[in-house]
Design an enzyme around this catalytic site. Structure first.
Site, PDB file in Angstrom:
ATOM      1  N   LYS A   1       0.842  -1.204   0.000  1.00 51.25           N
ATOM      2  CA  LYS A   1       0.000   0.000   0.000  1.00 51.25           C
ATOM      3  C   LYS A   1       0.875   1.251   0.000  1.00 51.25           C
ATOM      4  O   LYS A   1       1.905   1.297   0.667  1.00 51.25           O
ATOM      5  CB  LYS A   1      -0.906  -0.044   1.232  1.00 51.25           C
ATOM      6  CG  LYS A   1      -1.928   1.076   1.345  1.00 51.25           C
ATOM      7  CD  LYS A   1      -2.789   0.835   2.579  1.00 51.25           C
ATOM      8  CE  LYS A   1      -3.728   1.979   2.884  1.00 51.25           C
ATOM      9  NZ  LYS A   1      -4.532   1.715   4.110  1.00 51.25           N
TER      10      LYS A   1
ATOM     11  N   SER B   1      -9.259   2.672   3.844  1.00 46.48           N
ATOM     12  CA  SER B   1      -8.362   3.319   2.911  1.00 46.48           C
ATOM     13  C   SER B   1      -7.571   2.328   2.051  1.00 46.48           C
ATOM     14  O   SER B   1      -6.876   2.747   1.119  1.00 46.48           O
ATOM     15  CB  SER B   1      -7.375   4.224   3.665  1.00 46.48           C
ATOM     16  OG  SER B   1      -6.531   3.485   4.517  1.00 46.48           O
TER      17      SER B   1
ATOM     18  N   SER C   1      -9.543   0.560   8.070  1.00 47.68           N
ATOM     19  CA  SER C   1      -9.055   0.571   6.694  1.00 47.68           C
ATOM     20  C   SER C   1      -8.625  -0.769   6.134  1.00 47.68           C
ATOM     21  O   SER C   1      -8.323  -0.868   4.948  1.00 47.68           O
ATOM     22  CB  SER C   1      -7.894   1.562   6.568  1.00 47.68           C
ATOM     23  OG  SER C   1      -8.355   2.878   6.737  1.00 47.68           O
TER      24      SER C   1
END
Length: 474
Positions: free
Chosen positions: A86, A161, A185
């Site tokens: 990520k 997220s 997230s």
């Protein structure tokens, strides 16, 4: 795009499962095929790159590709399995953009500690996935760029997220990907995309430097995956790299337990947000299944401070404020005026309330007492992940005026933040129910600190009883 074309796009499902080296393997299955010589790690990487290219124009999930896939050590539980990191976590040689246009990111000089832990499992990193600006939003959308789309229904959010990671895994581009969770997230995109998402106990994964400097470290790293065994195997493999001696070891969880548990059922959030009908039905049906397994399920209340939501929002605003103050450490051209509407709104809200910070921190830290009290006589709590089902693209866009946007976020993300504040483990798994549009619905099982084994055993039981819906079969 015409109205009919927009409607067609909104109904589109996107996946790249096909007859190649990856097939429809999960990460454990692909690693086994590589170990047996049925496919090579190079073939797996090649075909994963081709899958990513095939799906990326529709999903917009990738932030940056590596020119040459970075193979792990050749050993480990996931040796040769393609994956992504990520883009809020440093990977040596790649820029870390945090989903923001407020600065031009520099190439990282070294791997973040978690990146090293992730690589120790043997994965082959193909690049970095997109996230909303600084991970503040529960959807991966932007003011001036295409959103990350949900492969189950491209007119809808992939969550946030860790939305880029979840979209790629759900679509079959890679079997597993890095995610992290500071308010939901990992669990939110897992719920939106029909995946398994385990937020570990605080301190279970190697810590990052930024978190250690904060008064409350909300963020825990992990993965999103298509199977419970992938998440369980990742946790066991990560422990081989580093294990926190203050927590009981998890080890490799390989299936359900015979132990019968007392499970609390929480249908509405502790701050009073009522879940919608589809979500309630999914959680209630899951509770009935758990009772059929022999567990005892009973209603529970978490009597947390009624100011919790405002306090959490204030703390989120503090984080945005700190980013605005220290942003030049990310890039010398950092300009907080270029931060998106959600980040700016959070920062401005905090500036108007900064004097309340000591009380906010004190009350948030006391949440662990209320959480522990709610667990008296219980082993785990079953709840929704989110208060309502996955919204369409645009509903939570940072371009929405802040007052409206924050009201919508609080009506959506009503269950997950408590675990981040308290530091307890929590897992999202797909429910048997789906929305009328066929979108997945996630249910959440939360435990006491260090209870990952129990959560995984229950998730295994649910998966074995009724295998999770697969996008390629719809």
């Amino acid at each position: 795009m015409t109205t009919s074309e927009e409607q067609s796009e909104a109904r589109t499902r996107v996946h790249v499962f096909r007859d190649d080296a990856l097939g429809d393997h999960d990460a454990v299955g692909l690693a086994r095929a590589i170990r047996r010589g049925e496919v090579s790690a190079a073939e797996a990487s090649r075909d994963a790159v081709a899958r990513v290219r095939a799906v990326e124009a529709r999903l917009n999930a990738v932030q940056v590709h590596l020119d040459i896939p970075a193979h792990g050590p050749g050993t480990g539980a996931f040796a040769g399995v393609p994956a992504f990191v990520k883009d809020n976590t440093d990977y040596q040689g790649l820029p870390t953009g945090h989903g923001s246009v407020a600065f031009a990111p520099r190439a990282a000089r070294r791997h973040a500690p978690f990146t090293r832990q992730f690589l120790s499992t043997g994965v082959t990193v193909l690049g970095k996935t997109r996230l909303p600006e600084f991970g503040f939003s529960p959807t991966t959308e932007y003011e001036g760029a295409e959103p990350v789309r949900n492969p189950w229904h491209t007119g809808h959010s992939a969550g946030g997220s860790s939305g880029g990671s979840a979209a790629l895994v759900a679509a079959g581009a890679v079997p597993i990907a890095h995610a992290n969770d500071g308010g939901g997230s990992i669990r939110i995109p897992a719920a939106a995309c029909g995946l398994v998402g385990l937020k570990p106990t605080r301190g279970r994964m190697v810590a990052n430097a930024q978190g250690r400097q904060l008064p409350i470290d909300l963020v825990t790293d992990g993965v999103v995956s298509r199977s419970v065994r992938d998440s369980a195997t990742f946790l066991a493999a990560a422990e081989q790299h580093w294990r926190n001696p203050k927590l009981p070891p998890v080890g490799l969880v390989e299936g359900p337990s015979e132990r019968r548990l007392r499970i609390g059922l929480l249908l509405d959030s502790p701050n009073g947000v009522r879940s919608d009908a589809g979500t309630r039905a999914a959680v209630t049906e899951t509770a009935e299944r758990l009772e059929r397994f022999g567990h005892t399920v009973e209603p529970v209340e978490l009597s947390i401070d009624p100011r919790f939501t405002d306090d959490f929002l204030t703390y989120w605003g503090l984080l945005s404020f700190l980013i605005g103050v220290t942003g030049r450490t990310l890039g010398t051209d950092f300009d907080r005026r270029r931060m998106d509407g959600l980040s700016r709104g959070l920062r401005e809200m905090y500036v108007g309330n900064w004097r309340n910070t000591p009380g906010v921190l004190r009350r948030l830290k006391r949440t662990r007492e209320a959480y522990a009290a709610g667990f008296r006589g219980l082993d785990v709590i079953l709840s929704p992940v989110l208060a309502h089902t996955t919204p369409p693209i645009g509903h939570l866009s940072p371009a929405v005026p802040y007052a409206t946007l924050i009201e919508r976020i609080l009506a959506y993300v009503a269950f997950t933040p408590v675990n981040n504040v308290v530091g307890t483990p929590s897992i999202s798994v797909p429910a048997a129910h789906a929305t009328p549009d066929g979108l997945p619905i996630g249910v959440m099982i939360s435990g006491r600190p260090g209870a990952e084994r129990t959560l995984l055993e229950l998730a295994f039981a649910l998966e074995a009883d009724q295998p999770f819906r697969r996008l390629q079969d719809v």
